[in-house]
Scaffold this motif. Structure first.
Motif, mmCIF file in Angstrom:
data_model
loop_
_atom_site.group_PDB
_atom_site.id
_atom_site.type_symbol
_atom_site.label_atom_id
_atom_site.label_comp_id
_atom_site.label_asym_id
_atom_site.label_seq_id
_atom_site.Cartn_x
_atom_site.Cartn_y
_atom_site.Cartn_z
ATOM 1 N N PRO A 68 0.825 -1.228 0.000
ATOM 2 C CA PRO A 68 0.000 0.000 0.000
ATOM 3 C C PRO A 68 0.846 1.260 0.000
ATOM 4 C CG PRO A 68 -0.029 -1.062 2.159
ATOM 5 C CD PRO A 68 0.628 -2.020 1.225
ATOM 6 N N GLU A 69 2.056 1.182 0.596
ATOM 7 C CA GLU A 69 2.901 2.377 0.645
ATOM 8 C C GLU A 69 3.342 2.801 -0.744
ATOM 9 O OE1 GLU A 69 5.781 -1.090 0.731
ATOM 10 O OE2 GLU A 69 3.782 -0.637 1.536
ATOM 11 N N LEU A 70 3.455 1.832 -1.672
ATOM 12 C CA LEU A 70 3.846 2.178 -3.032
ATOM 13 C C LEU A 70 2.715 2.891 -3.759
ATOM 14 C CD1 LEU A 70 6.300 1.941 -4.837
ATOM 15 C CD2 LEU A 70 5.472 -0.277 -5.623
ATOM 16 N N PHE A 71 1.479 2.477 -3.482
ATOM 17 C CA PHE A 71 0.338 3.161 -4.082
ATOM 18 C C PHE A 71 0.207 4.585 -3.540
ATOM 19 C CE2 PHE A 71 -0.803 -1.109 -5.247
ATOM 20 C CZ PHE A 71 -1.482 -0.959 -6.446
ATOM 21 N N ASP A 72 0.636 4.799 -2.303
ATOM 22 C CA ASP A 72 0.543 6.145 -1.727
ATOM 23 C C ASP A 72 1.400 7.144 -2.495
ATOM 24 O OD1 ASP A 72 -1.200 5.265 0.200
ATOM 25 O OD2 ASP A 72 0.336 5.015 1.758
ATOM 26 N N ARG A 73 2.412 6.655 -3.214
ATOM 27 C CA ARG A 73 3.307 7.545 -3.951
ATOM 28 C C ARG A 73 2.809 7.837 -5.359
ATOM 29 N NH1 ARG A 73 9.439 5.181 -2.872
ATOM 30 N NH2 ARG A 73 9.191 4.614 -0.673
ATOM 31 N N HIS A 74 1.749 7.167 -5.794
ATOM 32 C CA HIS A 74 1.295 7.265 -7.181
ATOM 33 C C HIS A 74 -0.216 7.455 -7.246
ATOM 34 C CE1 HIS A 74 5.053 4.894 -7.365
ATOM 35 N NE2 HIS A 74 5.231 5.432 -8.550
ATOM 36 N N ARG A 75 -0.669 8.008 -8.345
ATOM 37 C CA ARG A 75 -2.101 8.043 -8.661
ATOM 38 C C ARG A 75 -2.329 7.014 -9.764
ATOM 39 N NH1 ARG A 75 -4.113 13.778 -10.151
ATOM 40 N NH2 ARG A 75 -6.096 12.654 -10.054
ATOM 41 N N VAL A 76 -2.693 5.817 -9.351
ATOM 42 C CA VAL A 76 -2.828 4.697 -10.278
ATOM 43 C C VAL A 76 -4.285 4.554 -10.703
ATOM 44 C CG1 VAL A 76 -2.423 2.240 -10.628
ATOM 45 C CG2 VAL A 76 -0.907 3.551 -9.123
ATOM 46 N N ALA A 77 -4.540 4.531 -11.991
ATOM 47 C CA ALA A 77 -5.911 4.368 -12.490
ATOM 48 C C ALA A 77 -6.448 3.004 -12.062
ATOM 49 C CB ALA A 77 -5.935 4.498 -14.008
ATOM 50 N N PRO A 78 -7.684 2.947 -11.569
ATOM 51 C CA PRO A 78 -8.231 1.681 -11.072
ATOM 52 C C PRO A 78 -8.633 0.742 -12.205
ATOM 53 C CG PRO A 78 -9.888 3.400 -10.933
ATOM 54 C CD PRO A 78 -8.620 4.071 -11.380
ATOM 55 N N VAL A 79 -8.636 -0.565 -11.893
ATOM 56 C CA VAL A 79 -9.127 -1.572 -12.829
ATOM 57 C C VAL A 79 -10.287 -2.364 -12.239
ATOM 58 C CG1 VAL A 79 -6.892 -1.827 -13.970
ATOM 59 C CG2 VAL A 79 -7.468 -3.336 -12.039
ATOM 60 N N ASP A 80 -10.640 -2.068 -10.978
ATOM 61 C CA ASP A 80 -11.614 -2.913 -10.290
ATOM 62 C C ASP A 80 -13.043 -2.733 -10.786
ATOM 63 O OD1 ASP A 80 -11.942 -0.402 -9.232
ATOM 64 O OD2 ASP A 80 -11.735 -1.001 -7.140
ATOM 65 N N ASP A 81 -13.263 -1.779 -11.691
ATOM 66 C CA ASP A 81 -14.610 -1.642 -12.246
ATOM 67 C C ASP A 81 -14.788 -2.477 -13.520
ATOM 68 O OD1 ASP A 81 -12.863 -0.064 -13.690
ATOM 69 O OD2 ASP A 81 -14.236 1.629 -13.924
ATOM 70 N N TYR A 82 -13.777 -3.287 -13.878
ATOM 71 C CA TYR A 82 -13.918 -4.122 -15.071
ATOM 72 C C TYR A 82 -15.130 -5.050 -14.999
ATOM 73 C CZ TYR A 82 -13.100 -7.611 -18.670
ATOM 74 O OH TYR A 82 -13.274 -8.455 -19.739
ATOM 75 N N PRO A 83 -15.374 -5.781 -13.897
ATOM 76 C CA PRO A 83 -16.557 -6.655 -13.880
ATOM 77 C C PRO A 83 -17.860 -5.895 -14.118
ATOM 78 C CG PRO A 83 -15.073 -7.255 -12.103
ATOM 79 C CD PRO A 83 -14.560 -5.962 -12.670
#
Length: 472
Positions: free
Chosen positions: A181-196
């Motif tokens: 999670p600490e790596l995500f805190d450094r970035h604004r990563v586009a989500p993929v969890d809405d694929y379903p």
């Protein structure tokens, strides 16, 4: 083969901007911590049962696909260019399929040879009378992309029949969110969890013409022994729909029903993970028990949509792939935004002569091959392997295409010897429904874990990575 472009360091020592924080993280994190995170990821995958089987290896247990904890990073600007090109390509693929099962204008225009289509084993004559809703043949496409330079992306392969791998895209992200999670805190990563959610909306949008109620969707699997069964069950669960086998289905008065604990329930959209020939014993192979008698009649009566549509498999053919630049121009009136890898069609005598002269330099593939099987990677092949392949080419040249051995881009990858560059490709998943074509940002990055290897397929020892598209 030329020196590979490294997506973190480019062609030199300077770290590229999208990877700046990844570089700092790798430098600041001790090797033993990285190895611990890798072991935790493997334990997670093992506990939830993410496995696959290798066909032809009866003695082997189901395997875990190796997962690398160093993400692959794509900038938003790079993704915008990829997204536009993928949408253009999939729209052209759907136009091509509508055309060859309809007016066949592209054949009359001489853009694609008539015999390559009409005599192709994957051309389904029955599909000419089926006309899927909204003219959409490939609702779910997986397009394999390779990179060879800062702005050099090419399509390596189209997968439009029953593309697989999206479950790994989703689970890879889930693992990364839990472990780093600490790596995500450094970035604004586009989500993929809405694929379903996007997939379910896509499938419901192509409900058959005679559906006058909320469309019911089901996922059809060949069963537990299929190599992708985990993905079938995963998707059904994420979509909140039933996972069915042929024995769960019955067609009555041209309407498809599935068996449930509450009695028979009508099915309007069947997301099939079964090849055409096994779908309906009344229409195709009479010995098949993987589908259900009457599925084709139900679709032709306007009571069922089969996704992806029957007949899409011809667009997976690698000889058809070689014409995709012309196909895109024919239907869109524009040049491809993402071009093909240069390809020799061995069915053409001049191309065959050149390929035979350069077998030790080229990659040669069967036109209907998949999974990394049935191919020759010339620079990595022995003399005996090259000569054996030469005999196959001479015996049936139309079965093969050839391509240059590309210097696929590399990404930093954690191995037993530390973080090193390894070759990668990318499979984005493109959804097409009544409202148009959409893509979740990213896709499945596959990585060749062996030093120098260009083969990323899981069946050949490849692994996967989480793919990050950075928001602006």
């Amino acid at each position: 083969m030329a020196k590979a472009f490294d997506e973190m360091s480019g062609m030199g020592a300077d770290i590229r901007a999208p990877y700046a924080d990844i570089d700092r993280w790798l430098r600041d994190t001790p090797d033993d911590v990285l190895r611990t995170r890798r072991a935790q990821a493997e334990l997670f995958f093992r506990r939830i049962g993410i496995t696959f089987a290798v066909y032809g290896d009866a003695a082997a247990d189901e395997r875990l696909i190796p997962f690398d904890i160093v993400p692959r990073v794509i900038s938003r600007g790079e993704w915008r260019r990829l997204e536009a090109g993928l949408i253009q390509r999939v729209e052209a693929l759907n136009a091509f399929l509508r055309d060859i099962y309809g007016a066949r204008e592209i054949l009359r225009a001489g853009i694609v040879p008539e015999d390559l289509v009409l005599q192709n084993p994957q051309f389904c004559l029955r599909a000419a009378a089926m006309h899927p809703p909204h003219g959409i043949y490939t609702h779910i496409a997986g397009i394999d992309i390779v990179r060879t330079g800062p702005d050099a992306f090419s399509v390596l392969e189209d997968n439009v029949r029953t593309p697989s791998g999206v479950s790994y895209m989703l689970e890879n992200r889930e693992v990364m969110l839990r472990l780093l999670p600490e790596l995500f805190d450094r970035h604004r990563v586009a989500p993929v969890d809405d694929y379903p959610e996007m997939l379910l909306a896509t499938l419901r949008s192509v409900a058959p013409p005679r559906c006058d109620h909320a469309p019911v969707v089901a996922v059809l699997t060949p069963g537990y022994h299929n190599s992708a069964y985990y993905e079938h069950s995963f998707l059904a669960d994420k979509l909140g729909v039933e996972l069915v086998e042929g024995s769960d289905l019955a067609v009555i008065d041209d309407v498809l029903y599935m068996r449930t604990t509450e009695g028979p329930q009508r099915v309007d959209v069947l997301y099939r993970r079964v090849d055409d020939n096994y779908l309906d014993p009344l229409a195709f192979r009479p010995d098949s028990v993987l589908g259900a008698p009457g599925l084709i009649a139900a679709q032709m009566a306007g009571n069922l949509t089969i996704a992806n549509a029957v007949g899409t498999g011809i667009a997976d053919d690698k000889a058809i792939y070689s014409y995709m630049p012309e196909i895109v121009r024919f239907y869109s009136g524009a040049d491809p935004l993402i071009d093909n890898v240069p390809t020799w069609r061995c069915r053409e005598p001049e191309a065959l002569r050149e390929v035979l002269d350069r077998l030790d330099e080229l990659v040669v593939k069967e036109v209907d091959g998949s999974g990394g099987y049935g191919m020759l990677v010339g620079p990595h092949a022995s003399r005996a392997q090259i000569e054996a392949f030469r005999a196959r080419l001479l015996a049936d040249p139309a079965r093969f295409i050839a391509q240059p051995t590309l210097a696929l881009s590399t990404c930093p990858t954690l191995t037993d010897t530390g973080v090193v560059p390894r070759h990668v490709d990318l499979r984005p998943f493109v959804l097409t429904g009544a409202a148009g074509t959409r893509i979740v940002p990213g896709g499945l990055t596959r990585v060749a874990l062996s030093e120098g290897s260009l083969v990323v397929n899981s069946s050949q020892g490849g692994g996967t990575k989480d793919t990050w598209v950075l928001d602006d």
